[in-house]
Motif scaffolding. Structure first.
Motif, PDB file in Angstrom:
ATOM      1  N   ASP A   6       0.488  17.343  13.860  1.00  0.00           N
ATOM      2  CA  ASP A   6       0.509  17.261  15.312  1.00  0.00           C
ATOM      3  C   ASP A   6       0.061  15.896  15.828  1.00  0.00           C
ATOM      4  OD1 ASP A   6       1.294  19.936  15.536  1.00  0.00           O
ATOM      5  OD2 ASP A   6      -0.788  20.638  15.491  1.00  0.00           O
ATOM      6  N   GLY A  63      -4.664  18.204  17.759  1.00  0.00           N
ATOM      7  CA  GLY A  63      -3.952  19.203  16.986  1.00  0.00           C
ATOM      8  C   GLY A  63      -4.297  19.112  15.512  1.00  0.00           C
ATOM      9  N   GLN A 122       4.866  11.051  13.415  1.00  0.00           N
ATOM     10  CA  GLN A 122       3.933  12.152  13.512  1.00  0.00           C
ATOM     11  C   GLN A 122       3.265  12.413  12.179  1.00  0.00           C
ATOM     12  OE1 GLN A 122       6.432  14.956  16.391  1.00  0.00           O
ATOM     13  NE2 GLN A 122       4.269  15.550  16.261  1.00  0.00           N
TER      14      GLN A 122
END
Length: 315
Positions: free
Chosen positions: A85, A105, A82
């Motif tokens: 996000d 995100g 990741q």
């Protein structure tokens, strides 16, 4: 509306054709439907089934994000990381979806730094960097990639349909569902994708709720498909890997595979189905349109240019 009409009989079984359009008139003998190719008149005696297609609305950003996350869960890459996000995914280069970043995100850093991090992450794995940009949600990311000279693969449509009509859409007695794909199932899919590395089997079988459809003619597998049920608040059926051998096409086998997977998904509480199809695949889009699918949103898979290409090259 979608009108399914009987257009003939083959081997004692009816042949169907679908028309998608606006219902213009109804009388005692005919339906008149305005389609994209012109107005047609369908005798009521030929109508097998008709269903209303609900009006479309533009999805919200939250809708797009939720569906993209469902798609990720249905096609999970074995190597993941990741960036805030954002998702980074790798599967030994097998399929673009499982080997691309998903920029939805907040990446927890400036946009340019986030793209630098994507390029570095894929470089560490010896892969070209790919980014799936859902539109219009990720348009700012796409503009930044344009400035870097990233190219774009053909536009992909993410299409959805309510599940109940799919469940009753066809005879499924010849379709068997299994928790794992048989060797013949894998052979059909390998022929399409040109390879089937170990990571591919992980992607195909990793979702907790997944089924593989098989249709046989004797000992020969003639049609196949895959379904995965994902999501918590809203249960989705992801349809993919639907293949029919060329000699057996135009017999409704893809519809039967879809109906069998839809029936299984409905038992698990799924309410809607989704799939991805390239915009240029007009034959598949026509098939799915006849089943009630319509475009929810689209995405472009963006690809980092080869090393040494000018940074401001045109997309």
């Amino acid at each position: 509306m979608v009108i399914r009409r009987i257009v003939g009989v083959r081997n004692g079984r009816p042949l169907y054709s679908d028309a998608l359009g606006e219902l213009v008139a109804v009388d005692e003998t005919n339906l008149t439907v305005a389609t994209a190719n012109g107005t047609i008149v369908v005798p009521l005696s030929e109508v097998h089934r008709a269903k209303r297609v609900p009006p479309q609305r533009r999805p919200t950003a939250a809708d797009v994000i939720a569906l993209e996350l469902a798609a990720d869960a249905a096609w999970p890459a074995p190597i993941r990381a990741q960036l805030g996000d954002w998702l980074l995914r790798s599967a030994d280069g097998w399929t673009g979806r499982a080997n691309s970043a998903l920029p939805i995100g907040d990446p927890d850093r400036p946009l340019e730094a986030a793209i630098d991090a994507i390029e570095a992450w894929y470089a560490e794995r010896g892969q070209p960097a790919l980014v799936n940009t859902p539109l219009p949600l990720a348009a700012p990311v796409g503009a930044a990639l344009d400035d870097r000279g990233w190219t774009a693969r053909p536009l992909t449509l993410v299409q959805t349909a309510p599940l109940p009509p799919l469940v009753i859409d066809g005879d499924v007695s010849g379709v068997s569902l299994a928790k794992a794909p048989g060797d013949d199932w894998l052979s059909i899919y390998e022929a399409r994708k040109k390879s089937l590395p170990p990571a591919a089997r992980q992607v195909l079988t990793a979702p907790p709720e997944v089924r593989f459809a098989h249709v046989y003619d004797g000992d020969t597998l003639i049609a196949a498909g895959r379904g995965a049920v994902v999501g918590e608040e809203r249960r989705w059926l992801h349809l993919g890997s639907i293949e029919v051998l060329p000699a057996y096409r135009r017999r409704g086998l893809a519809r039967q595979v879809t109906a069998a997977l839809a029936g299984w998904a409905a038992e698990l509480g799924a309410t809607h189905a989704f799939l991805q199809v390239e915009e240029r695949n007009t034959a598949a889009i026509a098939l799915y349109g006849g089943l009630g699918f319509s475009t929810h949103h689209s995405y472009l898979t963006r690809e980092q240019p080869l090393s040494g290409a000018p940074r401001d090259a045109a997309c």
